[in-house]
Design a protein around this motif. Structure first.
Motif, short mmCIF file in Angstrom:
data_model
loop_
_atom_site.label_atom_id
_atom_site.label_comp_id
_atom_site.label_asym_id
_atom_site.label_seq_id
_atom_site.Cartn_x
_atom_site.Cartn_y
_atom_site.Cartn_z
N ALA A 57 -25.36 -0.26 23.15
CA ALA A 57 -24.43 -0.91 24.07
C ALA A 57 -25.03 -2.21 24.63
CB ALA A 57 -24.08 0.04 25.22
N VAL A 58 -26.32 -2.19 24.90
CA VAL A 58 -27.00 -3.40 25.39
C VAL A 58 -26.99 -4.48 24.30
CG1 VAL A 58 -29.27 -4.32 26.06
CG2 VAL A 58 -28.43 -2.22 27.10
N GLU A 59 -27.28 -4.07 23.06
CA GLU A 59 -27.27 -5.03 21.94
C GLU A 59 -25.88 -5.62 21.73
OE1 GLU A 59 -29.35 -4.31 18.13
OE2 GLU A 59 -30.09 -2.48 19.09
N ILE A 60 -24.86 -4.75 21.81
CA ILE A 60 -23.48 -5.22 21.63
C ILE A 60 -23.13 -6.22 22.72
CG2 ILE A 60 -21.05 -4.49 21.76
CD1 ILE A 60 -22.00 -1.84 20.39
N SER A 61 -23.49 -5.91 23.94
CA SER A 61 -23.21 -6.81 25.06
C SER A 61 -23.91 -8.16 24.86
CB SER A 61 -23.67 -6.15 26.36
OG SER A 61 -23.44 -7.00 27.44
N ALA A 62 -25.15 -8.11 24.40
CA ALA A 62 -25.89 -9.36 24.15
C ALA A 62 -25.21 -10.17 23.06
CB ALA A 62 -27.33 -9.04 23.77
N LYS A 63 -24.75 -9.51 22.00
CA LYS A 63 -24.05 -10.21 20.90
C LYS A 63 -22.75 -10.83 21.42
CE LYS A 63 -26.47 -9.72 17.15
NZ LYS A 63 -27.23 -10.86 16.72
N GLU A 64 -22.02 -10.06 22.22
CA GLU A 64 -20.76 -10.58 22.76
C GLU A 64 -21.00 -11.79 23.67
OE1 GLU A 64 -19.09 -7.00 24.45
OE2 GLU A 64 -18.13 -6.45 22.55
N ASN A 65 -22.05 -11.74 24.45
CA ASN A 65 -22.39 -12.89 25.31
C ASN A 65 -22.76 -14.10 24.45
OD1 ASN A 65 -21.94 -11.45 27.65
ND2 ASN A 65 -24.08 -10.89 27.92
N TYR A 66 -23.53 -13.86 23.38
CA TYR A 66 -23.92 -14.93 22.47
C TYR A 66 -22.68 -15.55 21.81
CZ TYR A 66 -26.33 -17.35 18.65
OH TYR A 66 -26.78 -18.29 17.76
N ILE A 67 -21.74 -14.71 21.39
CA ILE A 67 -20.51 -15.20 20.77
C ILE A 67 -19.72 -16.03 21.78
CG2 ILE A 67 -18.25 -14.46 19.87
CD1 ILE A 67 -19.76 -12.01 18.63
N GLN A 68 -19.68 -15.59 23.01
CA GLN A 68 -18.97 -16.34 24.06
C GLN A 68 -19.63 -17.70 24.28
OE1 GLN A 68 -16.05 -15.38 25.26
NE2 GLN A 68 -15.96 -17.34 26.32
N GLU A 69 -20.96 -17.73 24.27
CA GLU A 69 -21.67 -19.01 24.42
C GLU A 69 -21.33 -19.96 23.28
OE1 GLU A 69 -25.89 -18.30 24.74
OE2 GLU A 69 -25.63 -16.98 26.48
N ILE A 70 -21.28 -19.43 22.08
CA ILE A 70 -20.94 -20.24 20.90
C ILE A 70 -19.52 -20.81 21.06
CG2 ILE A 70 -20.45 -20.17 18.42
CD1 ILE A 70 -22.78 -18.20 18.11
N LYS A 71 -18.60 -19.97 21.50
CA LYS A 71 -17.21 -20.43 21.68
C LYS A 71 -17.14 -21.57 22.70
CE LYS A 71 -14.77 -16.14 20.54
NZ LYS A 71 -13.97 -15.03 21.08
N ALA A 99 -21.18 -25.37 11.79
CA ALA A 99 -22.39 -24.54 11.86
C ALA A 99 -22.24 -23.47 12.94
CB ALA A 99 -23.62 -25.40 12.12
N LEU A 100 -21.68 -23.88 14.09
CA LEU A 100 -21.47 -22.90 15.17
C LEU A 100 -20.43 -21.85 14.77
CD1 LEU A 100 -21.49 -25.17 18.37
CD2 LEU A 100 -23.16 -23.42 17.74
N GLU A 101 -19.42 -22.28 14.01
CA GLU A 101 -18.39 -21.34 13.54
C GLU A 101 -19.03 -20.28 12.63
OE1 GLU A 101 -14.81 -19.48 13.16
OE2 GLU A 101 -15.19 -21.18 14.48
N ARG A 102 -19.95 -20.71 11.75
CA ARG A 102 -20.66 -19.76 10.87
C ARG A 102 -21.50 -18.79 11.69
NH1 ARG A 102 -21.26 -24.26 7.08
NH2 ARG A 102 -23.19 -24.81 8.11
N LYS A 103 -22.20 -19.33 12.70
CA LYS A 103 -23.01 -18.47 13.58
C LYS A 103 -22.12 -17.46 14.30
CE LYS A 103 -26.96 -21.42 14.72
NZ LYS A 103 -27.65 -22.12 15.82
N LYS A 104 -20.97 -17.93 14.75
CA LYS A 104 -20.04 -17.06 15.47
C LYS A 104 -19.55 -15.93 14.56
CE LYS A 104 -15.65 -17.68 16.25
NZ LYS A 104 -14.32 -17.74 16.42
N ILE A 105 -19.15 -16.30 13.35
CA ILE A 105 -18.66 -15.30 12.39
C ILE A 105 -19.76 -14.29 12.06
CG2 ILE A 105 -17.90 -14.97 9.99
CD1 ILE A 105 -16.30 -17.62 10.33
N ASN A 106 -20.97 -14.80 11.84
CA ASN A 106 -22.11 -13.93 11.54
C ASN A 106 -22.39 -12.98 12.71
OD1 ASN A 106 -24.36 -12.86 10.28
ND2 ASN A 106 -25.69 -14.57 10.77
N SER A 107 -22.37 -13.51 13.92
CA SER A 107 -22.61 -12.69 15.11
C SER A 107 -21.49 -11.67 15.31
CB SER A 107 -22.73 -13.58 16.35
OG SER A 107 -23.91 -14.36 16.26
N GLU A 108 -20.25 -12.07 15.00
CA GLU A 108 -19.14 -11.13 15.12
C GLU A 108 -19.29 -9.97 14.13
OE1 GLU A 108 -15.60 -14.09 16.77
OE2 GLU A 108 -15.85 -13.83 14.59
N HIS A 109 -19.76 -10.27 12.91
CA HIS A 109 -20.01 -9.21 11.93
C HIS A 109 -21.10 -8.27 12.42
CE1 HIS A 109 -17.32 -10.45 8.74
NE2 HIS A 109 -17.81 -11.69 8.74
#
Length: 188
Positions: A57-71, A99-109
């Motif tokens: 859950a902590v990892e998921i939250s961190a990924k979601e925060n990272y995705i939000q930062e990218i957006k 490049a950010l879009e690729r990072k976002k897609i990768n992080s979403e996966h």
């Protein structure tokens, strides 16, 4: 002489019954220990799964925060693109956005994989919880039966000891000493 030996043989028979009872009681107590050990293992597995789920859950939250930062970065880049007048600058911003879009897609996966893993771990946790509950319910009856059995064994042992003590009073003391010495040597 035969009468004296008969009394010793009677004591020996009582001793053998007591030894069998002691071994039976020891086995029953081992069963109790085994049940407790299995329950402790299930509780340990339960705690471990709970920790794993919290970590996921902590990892998921961190990924979601990272995705939000990218957006947010992508939004700022798109806003800057609208005010840029040079083609080179526009192209650079477009490349950065891509490049950010690729990072976002990768992080979403990765976030999706983590969510799937968390769901799987939660299913396993539920199975462990059910198993522990089932184990506790079924072991209560078994533990009660074993406890009752141990009490009955102890009672029977006390009765045998009383019989032995009474019989011991009627036996030749020298012959009893020899017998008890032989019995001790056999146990050692």
């Amino acid at each position: 002489m035969q009468k004296r030996l008969k009394a010793i043989l009677d004591i020996q028979e009582l001793d053998m019954k007591m030894i069998r009872l002691i071994l039976l009681r020891k086995d029953r107590k081992k069963e109790l220990h085994h049940i407790a050990s299995l329950r402790a293992d299930l509780k340990e597995q339960l705690e471990e799964k709970q920790k794993d789920i919290v970590n996921l859950a902590v990892e998921i939250s961190a990924k979601e925060n990272y995705i939000q930062e990218i957006k947010e970065k992508m939004k700022r880049l798109e806003e800057r693109q609208g005010s840029v007048k040079k083609v080179d600058e526009f192209n650079a911003l477009t490349q950065e956005t891509t490049a950010l879009e690729r990072k976002k897609i990768n992080s979403e996966h990765k976030a999706s994989d983590l969510i799937d893993q968390k769901n799987s771990e939660e299913e396993i946790l539920q199975k462990i919880t059910d198993s522990l509950q089932e184990s506790e319910e079924s072991s209560k009856a078994l533990e009660a039966e074993i406890g009752s059995s141990v009490r009955a064994i102890n009672e029977e042992g006390r009765e045998l000891k009383q019989q032995r003590d009474l019989l011991q009073e009627t036996v030749d003391k020298e012959l009893l000493k020899v017998y008890e010495k032989l019995l001790q040597n056999k146990r050692a």
